[in-house]
Design a protein around this motif. Structure first.
Motif, mmCIF file in Angstrom:
data_model
loop_
_atom_site.group_PDB
_atom_site.id
_atom_site.type_symbol
_atom_site.label_atom_id
_atom_site.label_comp_id
_atom_site.label_asym_id
_atom_site.label_seq_id
_atom_site.Cartn_x
_atom_site.Cartn_y
_atom_site.Cartn_z
ATOM 1 N N ILE A 1 -48.182 -28.861 60.592
ATOM 2 C CA ILE A 1 -49.269 -28.919 61.565
ATOM 3 C C ILE A 1 -50.051 -30.166 61.217
ATOM 4 O O ILE A 1 -50.731 -30.228 60.205
ATOM 5 C CB ILE A 1 -50.177 -27.670 61.486
ATOM 6 N N SER A 2 -49.925 -31.177 62.048
ATOM 7 C CA SER A 2 -50.579 -32.461 61.780
ATOM 8 C C SER A 2 -51.984 -32.457 62.376
ATOM 9 O O SER A 2 -52.162 -32.224 63.568
ATOM 10 C CB SER A 2 -49.762 -33.607 62.374
ATOM 11 N N LEU A 3 -52.952 -32.725 61.538
ATOM 12 C CA LEU A 3 -54.349 -32.805 61.980
ATOM 13 C C LEU A 3 -54.859 -34.241 61.884
ATOM 14 O O LEU A 3 -56.035 -34.480 61.684
ATOM 15 C CB LEU A 3 -55.220 -31.877 61.131
ATOM 16 N N SER A 4 -53.955 -35.201 62.045
ATOM 17 C CA SER A 4 -54.319 -36.593 61.798
ATOM 18 C C SER A 4 -54.914 -37.291 63.011
ATOM 19 O O SER A 4 -56.061 -37.688 62.986
ATOM 20 C CB SER A 4 -53.110 -37.367 61.288
ATOM 21 N N ILE A 5 -54.174 -37.464 64.100
ATOM 22 C CA ILE A 5 -54.671 -38.288 65.201
ATOM 23 C C ILE A 5 -55.272 -37.485 66.346
ATOM 24 O O ILE A 5 -55.710 -38.046 67.319
ATOM 25 C CB ILE A 5 -53.585 -39.235 65.743
ATOM 26 N N GLY A 6 -55.282 -36.181 66.246
ATOM 27 C CA GLY A 6 -55.901 -35.371 67.283
ATOM 28 C C GLY A 6 -55.106 -35.294 68.568
ATOM 29 O O GLY A 6 -55.668 -35.056 69.632
ATOM 30 N N GLU A 7 -53.830 -35.516 68.499
ATOM 31 C CA GLU A 7 -52.970 -35.452 69.672
ATOM 32 C C GLU A 7 -52.626 -33.987 69.940
ATOM 33 O O GLU A 7 -52.092 -33.305 69.064
ATOM 34 C CB GLU A 7 -51.688 -36.253 69.403
ATOM 35 N N MET B 1 -53.168 -56.716 55.541
ATOM 36 C CA MET B 1 -53.868 -55.492 55.951
ATOM 37 C C MET B 1 -53.022 -54.272 55.630
ATOM 38 O O MET B 1 -51.805 -54.274 55.813
ATOM 39 C CB MET B 1 -54.162 -55.511 57.455
ATOM 40 N N ALA B 2 -53.671 -53.235 55.163
ATOM 41 C CA ALA B 2 -52.983 -51.980 54.849
ATOM 42 C C ALA B 2 -52.919 -51.096 56.092
ATOM 43 O O ALA B 2 -53.729 -51.216 57.011
ATOM 44 C CB ALA B 2 -53.720 -51.252 53.726
ATOM 45 N N GLU B 3 -51.954 -50.200 56.093
ATOM 46 C CA GLU B 3 -51.837 -49.213 57.165
ATOM 47 C C GLU B 3 -53.070 -48.315 57.128
ATOM 48 O O GLU B 3 -53.540 -47.935 56.053
ATOM 49 C CB GLU B 3 -50.570 -48.392 56.909
ATOM 50 N N SER B 4 -53.596 -47.952 58.292
ATOM 51 C CA SER B 4 -54.762 -47.072 58.314
ATOM 52 C C SER B 4 -54.378 -45.698 57.771
ATOM 53 O O SER B 4 -53.219 -45.276 57.886
ATOM 54 C CB SER B 4 -55.323 -46.941 59.735
ATOM 55 N N GLU B 5 -55.337 -45.014 57.202
ATOM 56 C CA GLU B 5 -55.074 -43.687 56.637
ATOM 57 C C GLU B 5 -54.620 -42.709 57.719
ATOM 58 O O GLU B 5 -53.739 -41.883 57.503
ATOM 59 C CB GLU B 5 -56.325 -43.153 55.923
ATOM 60 N N THR B 6 -55.213 -42.813 58.893
ATOM 61 C CA THR B 6 -54.849 -41.917 59.993
ATOM 62 C C THR B 6 -53.399 -42.131 60.401
ATOM 63 O O THR B 6 -52.640 -41.169 60.571
ATOM 64 C CB THR B 6 -55.776 -42.142 61.199
#
Length: 94
Positions: free
Chosen positions: A34-40, A11-16
């Motif tokens: 500014i990370s807009l990836s996981i919404g934290e 399995m590959a790492e998820s894009e997020t």
């Protein structure tokens, strides 16, 4: 001996998660990111929200809600929008 299924092992790492990992690596390297990836959020939960969460647990709001949401919450949202936005819309019972 530990066995991992082939499908799991490949399995590959998820894009997020990959975006989050890269953002963390760039921050550690001193980049302004500014990370807009996981919404934290970049702030702690406000005290008032934590208090309401604790109250909800104390009042046994600890199960899945109905799909359209709890009626008391939907009514409160309607009151808020009527007050702040003048929508005049009413809530339907489901």
């Amino acid at each position: 001996m530990e066995y991992i299924a082939t499908r799991v092992a490949t399995m590959a790492e998820s894009e997020t998660l990959a975006m989050t990992r890269i953002a963390c690596e760039l921050k550690e390297a001193g980049k302004d990111v500014i990370s807009l990836s996981i919404g934290e959020p970049d702030f702690n939960t406000p005290e008032e929200i934590m208090d309401f969460g604790k109250l909800a647990i104390d009042e046994n709001y600890s199960h899945y809600s109905p799909v359209p949401g709890n009626l008391d919450l939907r009514k409160a949202i309607c009151i808020k929008f009527e007050r702040d936005n003048g929508t005049g819309r009413s809530i339907r019972r489901r």
